[in-house]
Design an enzyme around this catalytic site. Structure first.
Site, short mmCIF file in Angstrom:
data_model
loop_
_atom_site.label_atom_id
_atom_site.label_comp_id
_atom_site.label_asym_id
_atom_site.label_seq_id
_atom_site.Cartn_x
_atom_site.Cartn_y
_atom_site.Cartn_z
N GLY A 236 -86.38 144.48 44.15
CA GLY A 236 -86.17 143.68 45.35
C GLY A 236 -87.25 142.64 45.57
O GLY A 236 -88.28 142.58 44.90
N HIS A 237 -87.01 141.81 46.59
CA HIS A 237 -87.90 140.69 46.90
C HIS A 237 -89.29 141.18 47.32
O HIS A 237 -89.42 142.17 48.04
CB HIS A 237 -87.29 139.83 48.00
CG HIS A 237 -86.96 140.60 49.25
ND1 HIS A 237 -85.79 141.30 49.40
CD2 HIS A 237 -87.66 140.78 50.39
CE1 HIS A 237 -85.77 141.88 50.59
NE2 HIS A 237 -86.90 141.59 51.21
N GLY A 238 -90.30 140.50 46.83
CA GLY A 238 -91.66 140.79 47.23
C GLY A 238 -92.27 142.02 46.59
O GLY A 238 -93.40 142.39 46.92
N GLY A 255 -87.47 145.98 48.75
CA GLY A 255 -88.40 144.87 48.93
C GLY A 255 -89.76 145.28 49.47
O GLY A 255 -89.88 146.18 50.30
N GLY A 256 -90.78 144.61 48.98
CA GLY A 256 -92.12 144.75 49.51
C GLY A 256 -92.91 145.93 48.97
O GLY A 256 -94.09 146.07 49.29
#
Length: 347
Positions: A236-238, A255-256
């Site tokens: 996922g993003h980040g 994400g993250g």
């Protein structure tokens, strides 16, 4: 190739006829005369009795059950991997640009680059020396790709992605597409949050077929140097990983989340978002990670727990039907005794 020549190239000792001809490699069970195989675990030693291999690779001390030429070294699996390279080289496309490729005039191509059929290279792309872009790959604007990379057929590299040197991107992978960012609105609908960040793959990263690595809304998603990602993984993003992580098939990372160095995520494990996974953590297959994990732990189960506790839980779970039957008998006996006690108390 003769046995002594193979030993010389691999830098290991050999036993047996130095002039024995070897023409290929195979597993112990499938090897035929003229082929080289290996044994790296004791449980496979019994196969040495039946194998048709002309020679095998063993560690420095394992005895042979029958006379058989062999190579010996500290790490048989590594030696076998190096031996494969002596007999097999993966396909490499011819240098040059296929006439059906569409390349923007602003793109910069290094020395010895190969561009396959129907490739699209958009504006501002920079491709390093001796990188190979195979058929049907699409590279969006402002992408930078290092030297000696391989991008196999049908993968897609989205805008602003940066790929280091010596990376492998296998067929169908999608690098740098939008992260899954949506904001709930008062009327119950969702507003898309545009993903203005980028993905960075450091040097020596492998990405498996049909794996997706999403770009962040801001900042970057970063995969650390030397990390190896299997097929069908969703990052996922980040997300950020340290160097030399291994992420096996069907893993999902929300994400993250951040991974330290040398983290291993086994198949179908899932990680919630915005977690901290410490250096050297090992995650068993199908584990659900719901909170941070300190460095050095091995975890399993859902929700995750130290693997020693998980094993005890699984062992206890197997006895649950017996425990349930015992509990019912005890409840019935207690009810019986209470009934007798009440009768004894009646005047």
């Amino acid at each position: 190739m003769q046995l002594q020549e193979i030993a010389q190239k691999l830098g290991c000792a050999y036993e047996g006829d130095p002039h024995l001809e070897i023409h290929g490699v195979a597993s112990l069970a499938e090897a035929q005369v003229g082929e080289l195989s290996f044994v790296s675990e004791a449980r496979y030693l019994s196969l040495l009795e039946q194998t048709q291999a002309s020679a095998v690779i063993l560690d420095e001390s394992t005895p042979l059950p029958r006379p058989l030429p062999c190579l010996r070294g500290r790490d048989p699996r590594l030696l076998f991997a190096q031996a494969i390279e002596l007999f097999y080289q993966p396909y490499r496309a011819p240098t040059g640009i296929h006439p059906t490729a569409v390349i923007d005039a602003s793109a910069q191509l290094g020395e010895g680059v190969a561009i396959g059929a129907n490739v699209v290279v958009m504006e501002g792309v920079c491709i390093g020396d001796y990188t190979q872009i195979h058929a049907n790959v699409t590279i969006y604007p402002q992408v930078r790709i290092g030297s000696r990379c391989q991008l196999f057929a049908n993968c897609v590299i989205h805008e602003r992605t940066q790929i280091g040197n010596d990376c492998l991107i296998h067929s169908g992978a999608v690098i740098g597409d939008d992260g899954f960012g949506h904001i709930p609105l008062a009327d119950g609908s969702w507003r898309r949050m545009w993903q203005a960040g980028r993905v960075v793959l450091e040097d020596g990263v492998d990405v498996g077929s049909n794996t997706t690595i999403d770009r962040a809304a801001v900042g970057e998603t970063r995969i650390g140097r030397g990390s190896k990602i299997d097929n069908l993984v969703q990052i996922g993003h980040g997300v950020k990983t340290g160097p030399d992580c291994v992420i096996i098939a069907q893993v999902g990372i929300a994400g993250g989340t951040q991974l330290g160095h040398h983290v291993i995520l086994a198949g179908q494990s899932g990680l919630a978002g915005h977690l901290e996974i410490g250096d050297g953590v090992r995650v068993a297959a199908q584990t659900g990670i719901t909170s941070d994990i300190p460095a050095g732990q091995t975890v399993a189960g859902y929700p995750h727990q130290p693997v020693s506790e998980w094993r005890k839980s699984v062992a206890a779970l197997r006895h649950l039907p017996d425990l349930q039957r015992t509990l019912r008998k005890l409840q019935a006996r207690v009810a019986e005794l209470e009934g007798q006690l009440n009768l004894d108390r009646d005047p």
